[in-house]
Design a protein around this motif. Structure first.
Motif: not given
Length: 375
Positions: A212-219, A349-354, A356-363
């Protein structure tokens, strides 16, 4: 969960193509050895292509081209009565792949992509696969994909691929597919006790919140919607070295989706099946790709603003790629008979998501707040 239940609509050959492409109701068992498979392939070829119905079995030969973690690909050579030899590929769908692949969508797209010069020509469809023209080229490796000369070729091709129009709805399918995968993946039960124990450690509540959070961000990016390959790994890139010609193949996961997803997913595939994410392209390597993607004929005219914008878009949608394939892997862990540790692949895959999440969301947030963050 009945064996006939499907997260997609029932798969049929679309009416618009059934009259143009030969079809057969025959199916070929994916698990047979090559010698056992040959008579069935011969029968299939004769059923699809009536001009070969009087040929002898000795006029047909077959060899394995690849056995991926989804399909089996065979090269079939046919010696016709006039001595001419025809080569083609027979693709056998992996068992239960209908749980993760929309075959109707794939069959609808292939003629349009083929007409635009992508992939192999569709020659026939049958119960559990398709027949296509043979491409004389070698499959790339993950290390090939990152060579600067090939990076520019891939980027140019992907730009051209994204410009192909496919008939039907242009609605982006990424999040529809992710939610379908989530629904299926979150209600599995494994017969194997150890697998079930590992599965029970997964927090699907957490994953749903992340989706949900990633969809909102990418939208918020309003990323261009294009017909995307969605699975541009090294195994789906082929190169004829003599002609220096690059091919995209296998459009099973193709759909209208977001430009940033297709590129971010491609960058994730630099890691290979071993998921060595230290190989994920650094900013300069990504910018090299972006230049040839954005302006294939004048890459050095791409502005810094354009590069930065696509960098932020791509590295946010890159996270969606991890969620997509992580959930896909859980479904495969239950459904696929292929000898691959899909459950471990989920965690990679899920661990790599976690990771990279903070850096990508920050960007991503820096784009919308107007703040400058060193990426």
């Amino acid at each position: 969960m009945g064996s006939t239940e499907n997260i997609w609509n029932a798969v049929e050959v679309p009416e618009s193509h059934s009259s143009e492409v030969p079809s057969s109701s025959l199916a070929v068992d994916h698990s047979l050895s090559l010698p056992e498979m040959k008579p069935r392939i011969v029968e299939l070829c004769k059923d699809l292509f009536k001009q070969w119905s009087s040929l002898d079995a000795s006029d047909f030969s077959l060899e394995t081209v690849s056995g991926g973690i989804t399909n089996l690909l065979l090269k079939v050579s046919v010696k016709e009565k006039d001595g001419n030899v025809v080569h083609m590929t027979v693709r056998l769908y992996g068992p239960n792949t209908e749980y993760v692949i929309n075959r109707e969508r794939e069959l609808q797209a292939i003629p349009f992509l083929s007409a635009a010069g992508f992939g192999a020509k569709l020659l026939g469809v049958f119960g559990n696969g398709m027949v296509q023209s043979f491409i004389n080229a070698r499959t790339l490796t993950p290390l090939d994909m990152r060579k600067p000369k090939l990076v520019s070729k891939i980027a140019k091709q992907l730009r051209r691929f994204h410009e192909v129009g496919i008939a039907g709805s242009k609605e982006p399918q990424l999040w529809n597919d992710v939610f379908k995968f989530f629904e299926r993946a979150s209600s599995l039960k494994f017969d194997d006790h150890e697998k079930q124990k590992k599965y029970e450690t997964i927090s699907f509540g957490e994953i749903h919140k992340e989706i949900i959070e990633l969809k909102e961000m990418t939208d918020r990016f309003n990323a261009p919607i294009v017909f995307s390959h969605n699975d541009l790994l090294s195994g789906n890139l082929m190169l004829n070295d003599e002609e220096d010609k690059l091919y995209f193949i296998d459009f099973e996961y193709g759909s209208y989706s977001y430009r940033g997803f297709d590129i971010g997913n491609h960058f994730n595939e630099y890691a290979g099946y071993d998921c060595d994410y230290s190989l994920y392209p650094i900013k300069d390597e990504q910018y090299h790709f972006f230049r040839y993607y954005l302006k294939p004929d004048s890459p050095h005219e791409v502005s810094d603003e354009e590069l930065k914008a696509l960098y932020l878009e791509t590295n946010t949608f890159m996270l969606a790629s991890h969620l997509y394939w992580a959930l896909w892997a859980l479904i495969q862990a239950k459904m696929s008979p292929i000898d691959f540790d899909y459950l471990s692949y989920f965690f990679l895959r899920y661990n790599e998501y976690k990771n990279q999440r903070e850096k990508s969301f920050l960007l991503a947030r820096s784009k919308f707040s107007g703040s400058q963050i060193d990426s």
